[in-house]
Design an enzyme around this catalytic site. Structure first.
Site, PDB file in Angstrom:
ATOM      1  N   PRO A 170       0.786  -1.223   0.000  1.00  0.00           N
ATOM      2  CA  PRO A 170       0.000   0.000   0.000  1.00  0.00           C
ATOM      3  C   PRO A 170       0.827   1.288   0.000  1.00  0.00           C
ATOM      4  CG  PRO A 170      -0.178  -1.138   2.113  1.00  0.00           C
ATOM      5  CD  PRO A 170       0.470  -2.088   1.160  1.00  0.00           C
ATOM      6  N   ASN A 172       8.127  -5.275  -0.605  1.00  0.00           N
ATOM      7  CA  ASN A 172       7.959  -4.111   0.269  1.00  0.00           C
ATOM      8  C   ASN A 172       6.493  -4.079   0.685  1.00  0.00           C
ATOM      9  OD1 ASN A 172       7.669  -1.678   1.566  1.00  0.00           O
ATOM     10  ND2 ASN A 172       8.944  -0.533   0.115  1.00  0.00           N
ATOM     11  N   TYR A 215      10.717   9.561   1.365  1.00  0.00           N
ATOM     12  CA  TYR A 215      10.747   8.542   0.308  1.00  0.00           C
ATOM     13  C   TYR A 215      11.369   9.036  -1.005  1.00  0.00           C
ATOM     14  CZ  TYR A 215       7.589   6.209   3.543  1.00  0.00           C
ATOM     15  OH  TYR A 215       7.054   5.613   4.662  1.00  0.00           O
TER      16      TYR A 215
HETATM   17  C1  DQA Z   1       7.912   1.556   3.904  1.00  0.00           C
HETATM   18  C2  DQA Z   1       7.997   1.766   5.436  1.00  0.00           C
HETATM   19  C3  DQA Z   1       6.637   1.543   6.084  1.00  0.00           C
HETATM   20  O1  DQA Z   1       6.733   1.787   7.486  1.00  0.00           O
HETATM   21  C4  DQA Z   1       5.616   2.501   5.507  1.00  0.00           C
HETATM   22  O2  DQA Z   1       4.353   2.249   6.068  1.00  0.00           O
HETATM   23  C5  DQA Z   1       5.574   2.461   4.012  1.00  0.00           C
HETATM   24  C6  DQA Z   1       6.835   2.411   3.283  1.00  0.00           C
HETATM   25  C7  DQA Z   1       9.244   1.894   3.211  1.00  0.00           C
HETATM   26  O3  DQA Z   1       9.426   1.486   2.075  1.00  0.00           O
HETATM   27  O4  DQA Z   1      10.078   2.604   3.797  1.00  0.00           O
HETATM   28  O5  DQA Z   1       4.509   2.533   3.405  1.00  0.00           O
HETATM   29  O6  DQA Z   1       7.632   0.190   3.649  1.00  0.00           O
END
Ligand code: DQA
Length: 150
Positions: A9, A74, A22
């Site tokens: 998600p 992921n 990100y």
């Molecule tokens: C994530 C880290 C998770 O805690 C977060 O909810 C995400 C992205 C990451 O790629 O850093 O949606 O998986």
């Protein structure tokens, strides 16, 4: 290797969501880079993304039926609470590497716990898009030991 890359998600909003965490690179361009690198390394890579837990489980089971050699995963926020995804990974006996763009251990307390990682070979977190390439290398180097545990 025949590899499935699963993104959970909100990963499709990479480049839009929280760029300070990100990055600014769009999801599409990030996945294009990963796809090119997989091709260069001689892998057959299938890239999938869903915001739905059940869909991710269906794809993990599909990886079993279609005899994938490895999964790069992921799970987004599902990482922190989805026992159903943990069980799906555990069920299929396919070497799986968990990937996170951000360093989940340096963020909120709730992100430090992964319920999915114990079903995986290991976890790579904090290297942005390069995490997917590092995880691919982990599969190349370490997929066999898991095979022996069956
Ligand atoms: C994530 C880290 C998770 O805690 C977060 O909810 C995400 C992205 C990451 O790629 O850093 O949606 O998986």
């Amino acid at each position: 290797m025949k590899i499935m890359l699963l993104n959970g998600p909100n990963l499709n909003f990479t480049g839009i969501r929280e760029p300070g965490i990100y990055g600014n690179t769009s999801y599409e361009s990030m996945m294009e880079t990963v796809a090119l690198e997989a091709k260069r390394r001689g892998h057959a890579l299938t890239i999938l993304q869903s915001n739905w837990e059940g869909q991710l489980i269906d794809w993990i089971q599909q990886a079993y039926v279609e005899k994938y050699d490895g999964i790069l995963f992921n799970p987004g926020a599902y990482t922190h609470y989805s026992y159903a995804l943990h069980d799906a990974i555990q069920s299929v006996h396919i070497p799986t590497v968990e990937v996170h763009l951000s360093n989940v251990h340096a963020r909120d307390e709730f992100r430090r716990r992964s319920v999915t990682a114990p079903a995986c070979l290991g976890q790579i977190a904090g290297f942005g898009m390069n995490g997917y390439l590092l995880a691919m290398s982990a599969l190349e180097l370490c997929a066999n030991p898991r095979e022996e545990q069956k």
